[in-house]
Structure formats: C-alpha cells, structure tokens
Design an enzyme around this catalytic site. Structure first.
Site, short mmCIF file in Angstrom:
data_model
loop_
_atom_site.label_atom_id
_atom_site.label_comp_id
_atom_site.label_asym_id
_atom_site.label_seq_id
_atom_site.Cartn_x
_atom_site.Cartn_y
_atom_site.Cartn_z
N ASP A 129 59.83 34.29 64.78
CA ASP A 129 58.62 33.65 65.31
C ASP A 129 58.82 32.24 65.87
O ASP A 129 57.99 31.75 66.63
CB ASP A 129 57.55 33.58 64.21
CG ASP A 129 56.97 34.94 63.89
OD1 ASP A 129 57.23 35.88 64.66
OD2 ASP A 129 56.26 35.06 62.87
N GLU A 224 50.45 38.71 69.35
CA GLU A 224 49.61 39.54 68.46
C GLU A 224 48.53 38.73 67.75
O GLU A 224 47.48 39.25 67.40
CB GLU A 224 50.46 40.30 67.44
CG GLU A 224 51.18 39.41 66.45
CD GLU A 224 51.96 40.16 65.38
OE1 GLU A 224 51.57 41.29 65.02
OE2 GLU A 224 52.96 39.61 64.90
N GLN A 256 61.33 44.30 68.25
CA GLN A 256 61.69 42.89 68.45
C GLN A 256 62.44 42.30 67.25
O GLN A 256 63.02 41.23 67.33
CB GLN A 256 60.42 42.05 68.67
CG GLN A 256 59.70 42.40 69.95
CD GLN A 256 58.25 41.94 69.91
OE1 GLN A 256 57.91 40.89 70.41
NE2 GLN A 256 57.39 42.74 69.30
O1 F6P Z 1 57.25 36.82 60.60
C1 F6P Z 1 57.87 37.67 61.48
C2 F6P Z 1 56.99 38.81 61.89
O2 F6P Z 1 57.79 39.67 62.66
C3 F6P Z 1 55.71 38.44 62.63
O3 F6P Z 1 55.93 38.13 63.97
C4 F6P Z 1 54.89 39.67 62.40
O4 F6P Z 1 53.52 39.40 62.51
C5 F6P Z 1 55.23 40.05 61.00
O5 F6P Z 1 56.54 39.54 60.76
C6 F6P Z 1 55.21 41.52 60.71
O6 F6P Z 1 55.50 41.71 59.35
P1 F6P Z 1 55.79 43.11 58.68
O7 F6P Z 1 57.12 43.58 59.16
O8 F6P Z 1 55.79 42.82 57.23
O9 F6P Z 1 54.72 44.03 59.12
#
Ligand code: F6P
Length: 323
Positions: A129, A224, A256
């Site tokens: 991020d 998002e 990503q």
């Molecule tokens: O913190 C990194 C991240 O990839 C964010 O960009 C995203 O909102 C979140 O993790 C998704 O988390 P998870 O894999 O727990 O759904």
C-alpha cells in the site's frame, strides 16, 4: 545481542522474502543466532519457531509471498495472547526481533514492547500500500504498481478494440498510491483516490466529453478505498448519466499482492533487512527502518503508523491534464 527473531505479518508483499534473507544472513554474518517465526503473531503465540541457517534462505530472493507465512492475528490483540507470545520468545532466548509488515504489525509490536520492555523490536515496511510514513517506498509497492500497470495495459487493448469504458479497481483500502502511480504509468483517463474528494459530477463530465470527442476508450482507475466507493458502487451511481453505455468493471484484487519482486523491491528489502539487524545491534527499538532519498531513516512506530505519507496532489492533477 545473541539471539534475534524475524517474522512477516499482515498482508504479504513481494520482497518480504528478500527481507527475510537479508535479516538471516546479516545476523549470521555478525555471529547472531536467528529464529524464524511462522505466521506472524500467530506463530509467536503458538511457539511455531525454528532456528534459521543460511541455506534456509537460499534462492528465495526472487520469490513473492513469504517463506515464513503470514497472518492477521486476532489473538494477539488480547493480553492473554501477548503473554503467551512473550513466554515463547523468552523460552527461545530471543532479545530482539525484526518485524516486516505494515500498520497492524507495528501497532502490535508497540503494545508488546510497552508490556514487556526487555523485548526490542525493529520494523521493516512490508506492504503493497505504501501507506507508511518514514520511507519513500514500502517493500512490495513497486511490484504491485507494475502488476497493476501491466493489467491496465492489457485492459486498454480490449477497451480500444471494443470502444469501451472501463473502471479498474486496484488495492489500497486507505491509500491511493497504487491507483495514482498505475494510472499515470498506464495513461488512464481519470484516477479516484481516498486522499482527495471525489466529485462524481466532474468525472461524468470528463467521461462524456471524451465520448463526444470520439475518444474510443477510457480507463478510470479507482482505489478500493475511494471516498465515493469501490468501482462497482461508483458505476451504479453514475451509469444513467454516462453517454457511453458499453461499460465494464475489473477488480484486480490479490494478483497485485503476488509475483516476482522488481529490482527496486529486492534491493530495498535487502538493504532494510541488513540495516534492521544493525539497528538492533546498536540498541535501537520501536522504530521502522525505511529509506528516504538515498539514506536510511529510523521512524518511531507511532509516527510511521499515524502520519500517513501524503499523496502528491499535483500528480493527481497531472492524470487529468495528460488524459
Ligand atoms: O494491506 C494490504 C492490502 O493488500 C490492502 O491493499 C487490501 O485492502 C488488504 O490488504 C486486503 O486484505 P486481505 O488479503 O486480508 O483481504
């Protein structure tokens, strides 16, 4: 310092393996024993730890994910969980820890050190991020942006072929760094990020003007966590007002997070891993080791977490000007 540990926690990011490798090899170089903790704070609570040798980190620099695995731990948020974690650390003789992760990881590390001051923790910024203060880039961000850019390039091919309007949602629940950079790099028509107010009327205007000017295809990159909502939500809201009726939404999601780390991520992760071990040896604790310009920077956890890196608004404007 005789024994240190290393773990990865929270959302994985490409370059975490390069970071682990650097920690292990630097520690061994200085004659320090290294313990790998599996699955972040979960492994700390369960005592899932093992001594690491140089060969354990052979041929991992090029791999995405994390060989130590990761988790988001609910149990570590309880006093009981942290007590168990501390007891396990003591059992293994661990005095210092390198924690690779993001906001949640450093928040946990800070609480653990407040409760048990004989444990020293130094952090390395591992998150796609790029939302930590105290480093120009976090480990994994560059790879994630390149993945997003490549995906948007592909989408542009099909968008042009059909003459369609695409909304592409990229990751970043609180931060628009991936969205902004991938939008610039792929020549997107617009970018929506949580750091700036999203005016949907302006967006509709821009897209309709493009349509009237016979621009064949348009791509809007949406973070998002945008204040106007995710890509699907935004399309629902503005669809009736858009002249283009051939609209598609693509959510890039977890692609990503994986993949082979870029040169930038491998080098950054290696350097910060080495410097994190040196920081522990020099008596530093409670800081994130980052890189600002050419220099290594040490930022207290509370500052790294709370003072979000600011987004460059000129770059947001630039997307509109260059579109
Ligand atoms: O913190 C990194 C991240 O990839 C964010 O960009 C995203 O909102 C979140 O993790 C998704 O988390 P998870 O894999 O727990 O759904």
């Amino acid at each position: 310092m005789k024994t240190i540990a290393v773990f990865t926690s929270g959302g994985d990011s490409p370059g975490m393996n390069a970071n682990i490798r650097a920690v292990v090899r630097t520690a061994l170089h200085y004659g320090i024993k290294v313990i790998g903790i599996r699955s972040g704070y979960e492994g700390m609570i369960d005592g899932d730890m093992f001594e690491m040798q140089s060969k354990d980190v052979s041929s991992i620099i090029q791999l995405g994910g994390t060989i130590l695995q990761t988790a988001r731990s609910e149990r570590f948020m309880t006093k009981e969980g942290r007590q168990k974690a501390y007891d396990n650390l003591k059992k293994m003789g661990i005095e210092g820890i390198v924690a690779c992760g993001g906001n949640g990881t450093f928040t946990g590390a800070k609480v653990l050190m407040e409760e048990f001051p004989d444990i020293s923790i130094v952090g390395t910024p591992g998150t796609i991020d790029n939302d930590l203060y105290g480093t120009d880039y976090t480990i994994g961000y560059d790879t994630a942006v390149n993945t997003a850019m490549n995906a948007i390039d592909n989408i542009k091919d099909t968008a042009n072929a059909h003459g369609r309007l695409f909304f592409v949602e990229v990751m970043g629940r609180d931060a628009g760094f991936i969205a902004l950079r991938s939008a610039i790099a792929s020549g997107a028509e617009a970018v929506l990020v949580p750091e700036t107010f999203t005016n949907l009327d302006v967006l509709v205007n821009t897209l309709n003007t493009n349509y009237q000017n016979k621009k064949r295809a348009s791509v809007v990159v949406v973070a998002e966590g945008d204040d106007a909502g995710g890509a699907f939500e935004i399309v629902q809201q503005i669809k009736p007002r858009l002249l283009s009726k051939d609209i598609r939404v693509t959510i890039l999601g977890h692609i990503q997070r994986g993949g082979r780390p870029t040169v930038l991520d491998r080098v950054l992760a290696s350097r910060l891993g080495m410097e994190a071990v040196r920081a522990l040896m020099n008596g530093k604790k409670g800081v994130m080791v980052g890189q600002i310009g050419p220099d290594v920077a040490y930022t207290p956890f509370e500052v790294a977490i709370k003072h979000h890196q600011t987004i460059n608004k000129t770059l947001v404007e630039m997307v509109d000007i260059l579109a």
